[in-house]
Design a protein around this motif. Sequence first.
Motif, mmCIF file in Angstrom:
data_model
loop_
_atom_site.group_PDB
_atom_site.id
_atom_site.type_symbol
_atom_site.label_atom_id
_atom_site.label_comp_id
_atom_site.label_asym_id
_atom_site.label_seq_id
_atom_site.Cartn_x
_atom_site.Cartn_y
_atom_site.Cartn_z
ATOM 1 N N LEU A 132 0.828 -1.196 0.000
ATOM 2 C CA LEU A 132 0.000 0.000 0.000
ATOM 3 C C LEU A 132 0.870 1.257 0.000
ATOM 4 C CD1 LEU A 132 -2.646 1.576 0.256
ATOM 5 C CD2 LEU A 132 -2.565 1.160 2.733
ATOM 6 N N GLY A 133 1.896 1.269 0.848
ATOM 7 C CA GLY A 133 2.791 2.423 0.897
ATOM 8 C C GLY A 133 3.531 2.630 -0.403
ATOM 9 N N PHE B 10 6.023 3.876 1.485
ATOM 10 C CA PHE B 10 5.814 5.142 0.773
ATOM 11 C C PHE B 10 7.132 5.876 0.576
ATOM 12 C CE2 PHE B 10 5.079 9.752 1.060
ATOM 13 C CZ PHE B 10 4.301 9.933 -0.081
ATOM 14 N N GLY C 63 1.900 6.613 -6.825
ATOM 15 C CA GLY C 63 0.848 7.576 -7.135
ATOM 16 C C GLY C 63 1.331 9.009 -6.982
ATOM 17 N N ALA C 64 2.151 9.247 -5.969
ATOM 18 C CA ALA C 64 2.710 10.596 -5.771
ATOM 19 C C ALA C 64 3.615 10.976 -6.934
ATOM 20 C CB ALA C 64 3.480 10.652 -4.446
ATOM 21 N N THR D 66 2.565 1.725 -3.361
ATOM 22 C CA THR D 66 1.597 2.192 -4.358
ATOM 23 C C THR D 66 1.298 3.677 -4.183
ATOM 24 O OG1 THR D 66 0.602 -0.020 -4.374
ATOM 25 C CG2 THR D 66 -0.665 1.757 -5.382
ATOM 26 N N LEU D 67 1.178 4.120 -2.936
ATOM 27 C CA LEU D 67 0.968 5.543 -2.680
ATOM 28 C C LEU D 67 2.174 6.361 -3.157
ATOM 29 C CD1 LEU D 67 -0.651 5.426 0.878
ATOM 30 C CD2 LEU D 67 -1.779 5.972 -1.282
#
Length: 207
Positions: free
Chosen positions: A44-45, A115, A51-52, A47-48
């Motif tokens: 999840l991190g 992330f 995305g950033a 992927t974020l």
Amino acid sequence: MDEFRWASFLLAAVLIELTPGPNMGYLALVSARRGWGAGLLTVLGVTLGLGAHMLAAAAGLSQLAVAQPVLYQGLRWGGVLYLLWLAWDGWRGRGASAEIEDLSAGDWRDVRRGFLTNLLNPKALIFYVAVLPSFAPPQAHNPLQAFLLLGVMHLSVSVVIHTAIVALGARAYGWATRADRAPQVQAAFALGLVAVAGWVAWSTRGG
């Protein structure tokens, strides 16, 4: 987007995500040491972080970083140093109590670390600045919409491949969490992160 361009981009995204890099190495190490839960939160991190990078490239900020060698090198070495810090953090804990704490569920720190690991990954920056735009339709009615569509497709591919890496890494979780192996596993985790940091420094040196 025509069918050929769509299929070509999907193939390129799959090949790029299957290329060894910091995401692959870090996810495999975390899931082997911490199990499914921690691995998925790290996905999840990551992927974020991707995305950033996608949004920064869409806004033109990433192009600025690539054009300025100082900014690019700052990102590059920031990523290397962060991985080395994670390695040091893991090495410090290798002499802890032999009783293994159940960390398989993970927590928000796994998201944060995933992330930051990917936000400081210059390969992700280059992908969204140089690779992805080359697949955008040249006469797109809405170039930004086409760019974001390609970005979402890449994120979807990355989630599938990163989850598969976590599944493979988590198979070693039971072996790695035996109390008598704790110091060796933590040391191996730290050394693995050092290797990933070295790979990032080497593979991005020409940026």
